[in-house]
Design a protein around this motif. Structure first.
Motif, mmCIF file in Angstrom:
data_model
loop_
_atom_site.group_PDB
_atom_site.id
_atom_site.type_symbol
_atom_site.label_atom_id
_atom_site.label_comp_id
_atom_site.label_asym_id
_atom_site.label_seq_id
_atom_site.Cartn_x
_atom_site.Cartn_y
_atom_site.Cartn_z
ATOM 1 N N ILE A 205 1.013 -1.286 0.003
ATOM 2 C CA ILE A 205 -0.219 0.104 0.002
ATOM 3 C C ILE A 205 0.906 1.318 -0.040
ATOM 4 O O ILE A 205 1.979 1.241 0.824
ATOM 5 C CB ILE A 205 -0.802 0.016 1.217
ATOM 6 C CG1 ILE A 205 -1.605 -1.265 1.516
ATOM 7 C CG2 ILE A 205 -1.831 1.182 1.235
ATOM 8 C CD1 ILE A 205 -2.723 -1.573 0.704
ATOM 9 N N ASP B 114 1.081 4.840 1.381
ATOM 10 C CA ASP B 114 0.513 5.837 2.094
ATOM 11 C C ASP B 114 1.464 6.518 3.091
ATOM 12 O O ASP B 114 1.622 5.807 4.160
ATOM 13 C CB ASP B 114 -0.705 5.292 2.946
ATOM 14 C CG ASP B 114 -1.445 6.606 3.883
ATOM 15 O OD1 ASP B 114 -0.968 7.761 3.814
ATOM 16 O OD2 ASP B 114 -2.565 6.280 4.420
ATOM 17 N N VAL C 287 -0.234 -3.743 7.052
ATOM 18 C CA VAL C 287 -1.718 -3.370 6.859
ATOM 19 C C VAL C 287 -2.227 -4.295 8.015
ATOM 20 O O VAL C 287 -3.264 -3.513 8.498
ATOM 21 C CB VAL C 287 -2.026 -4.255 5.594
ATOM 22 C CG1 VAL C 287 -3.584 -4.457 5.460
ATOM 23 C CG2 VAL C 287 -1.589 -3.500 4.380
ATOM 24 N N ILE D 99 3.119 -1.127 4.311
ATOM 25 C CA ILE D 99 2.928 0.194 3.926
ATOM 26 C C ILE D 99 4.065 1.009 3.409
ATOM 27 O O ILE D 99 4.768 1.190 4.165
ATOM 28 C CB ILE D 99 1.964 1.055 4.780
ATOM 29 C CG1 ILE D 99 0.669 0.042 5.340
ATOM 30 C CG2 ILE D 99 1.455 2.216 4.358
ATOM 31 C CD1 ILE D 99 -0.098 0.661 6.438
#
Lengths: 360, 360
Positions: free
Chosen positions: B41, B43, B51, B63
């Protein structure tokens, strides 16, 4: 939303093969509400008759056998007079459209297929200096509705119905006229192609992307409320119509009306009448439908049905008067056929409700 | 409707600034249902966490703080992991998208604004030989629904809810898996961008032109029924959501389900929870909502709610079990949180109802 040219055009109306009381809704509404600006109808199957002969209203407006004959009436725009289910342009109409554009007519259409996106028609229109108005094309940037329409100062009324094509726009316009005759300041929020044609502004809520139905309705109501004491919102479809109910609920929840007028045709027993794709389902009765529409908005706000509008053109006058009285007794609500017997009982009900809202 | 490439991509998921249990629905569903194909991911506000740390599931999926870092995971596609209300592409994301395309990644997005219509992105994609999948773009030629979906031989189930984003797709997929574990032949009709991402086919009913919501649902159900005994239809929105109710009713009337599963989050008291544009309205209780959804389809056909699916991730386990028991007692219907306690009670209820339909 604004299409000011629409308020000045003088129309030739294309309804080839389909001009009739139930088959040419856009043409018929143009005749009813813009009679001085409808010069003639083109339908070779009815050539030589008058609009009065076919619709029972409309007077001496002629029905022409061809575009060539129609153009002799000196129209400034061609109006597509029918809205086929599904919305696409029937290929057989293309020659009529190109002939109109070549003759210098603007084109006004309410189909789901936007004529201005048609390469041949748009380049021809540019060449001949005419405009193509796609009444259904939504404006960009519509919001998701937030419930803002419940907060307007004006009293808002949505016309709802047991079915599609059952007089929701006509009732709304007749009521508006009756309210104006009583000096009320009334805005009309047009939500369909025919309403937009008549008013010159509006959004066709059935043509927006589904997530924005409510947002389109909210946008319209906020605008129609500006400077007015009453807002008439044109209804669409029916909460029980298997094809169009989503549009209807989105419009109800986006417009957040203070009250509703229920439209119904006593002789209709299933969506669109018998002998159609929906003949497997019965229409609710008027009292059942009142429960359905009031129940559908109740979780968001209370909004009562405050009157009933009937379509009785296919009943004799005595039967129609009996039915008006019967529905009025059954529901305890003011009831009329606004075309046949006048919209005053409904206008008065709205004025009373608006006064109550103002007093609160 | 078919997008077979979608079943093979290995994703980097963009959720910049918004990765969280309630804010990145598409990302979270990809993690839940395609865990082996979500590599990471992006971000920057959560960089370095897993996660699992953020969602409470998803294990060690990392992440990443930037696109550059994410690309080192060797993904084959970039998935836009959030679906902002209104649907437009936030301008701040453009650099990430162009970086992904330049790195040879396909792009998968569920926004209302179609990325393939963006001149810069589409020409860049062509230059780099990658595809842009706009999950929400509807197919051409959708019909107006006619009620055909009521006639399928399979037993069909629509997930409905008291609100948006309340577990309708997740419940449907969990139930489908539980049914398949019992050797049932189940089709899944994906009606939203995330369901399409997971299944590789479907139609985002919230993105079709409003008149065709029901027709899209009907098309999906007829296809999902082919060769199957049960059809799970992914629900959308809520009949009481002021913004999205039109989509929900169109989906209900187009899909014509034999039965429904009602989804609810016990801690949620207004649409999207407190502190939002809809905090002025309370959500109905579960029994009230059962009456609302059963009543909304009753004029077309009888269709009962046959089970309740709860979202309880924000309750401790004892409270969640108590609430499951309380709702089950209150409604007399099988109730579970399919993620926390398994979907079996709902799968069994569907198998019983399907057997009754077959027996009739």
């Amino acid at each position: 939303m604004q299409q000011p040219d629409l308020t000045t055009y003088r129309y030739l109306v294309l309804a080839e093969g389909h001009f009739g009381p139930l088959t040419s809704k856009t043409a018929n509404s143009a005749v009813r509400f813009l009679p001085d600006r409808v010069l003639g109808i083109v339908d070779s199957t009815r050539a030589g008759q008058t609009v009065q002969d076919v619709l029972g209203f409309g007077g001496e407006i002629p029905i022409m056998g061809s575009m060539e004959e129609g153009l002799r009436l000196n129209p400034t725009a061609l109006l597509i007079g029918i809205a086929p289910q599904g919305g696409a342009l029937p290929p057989a109409w293309r020659p009529a459209l190109t002939a109109a554009i070549r003759a210098g007519l603007h084109v006004v259409a309410g189909l789901h297929a936007y004529l201005a996106d048609d390469a041949e028609l748009s380049s021809l229109a540019a060449e001949h200096g005419v405009r193509i108005h796609d009444l259904r094309r939504p404006p960009a940037g519509l919001p998701v509705s937030k419930g803002h329409a419940r907060n307007i100062g004006a009293y808002s009324v949505l016309t709802v119905g047991t079915d599609c094509n059952i007089g929701k726009m006509t009732a709304g316009l007749r009521i508006r006229d009756a309210l104006r005759a009583r000096d009320a300041k009334v805005g009309f929020a047009a939500t369909g192609q025919t309403g937009i044609l008549i008013e010159g502004w509006g959004i066709a809520v059935d043509a927006v992307v589904a997530d924005f139905i409510g947002g389109a309705a909210e946008t319209l109501v906020l605008k129609a409320a500006e400077g007015n004491d009453i807002v008439m919102v044109e209804g669409q479809g029916s909460l029980v119509h298997p094809g169009y109910s989503g549009v209807t609920l989105g419009l109800l929840h986006g417009s957040m009306p203070d009250g509703m007028i229920l439209c119904h045709q006593p002789t209709r027993t299933c969506p669109y009448g018998a002998g159609n794709p929906y003949s497997w389902m019965p229409l609710p009765s008027v009292p059942e439908m009142i429960r359905i529409v009031e129940g559908a908005i109740a979780p968001l706000r209370p909004s009562p049905v405050i009157g009933v509008s009937l379509v009785t053109f296919d009943m004799d006058e005595a039967a129609a008067r009996d039915e008006v009285a019967r529905i009025q007794d059954l529901t305890g609500l003011p009831t009329t056929d606004p075309v046949r017997f006048g919209a005053e009982p409904l206008a008065d009900a709205i004025l009373r409700a608006a006064a109550r809202k103002k007093g609160n």
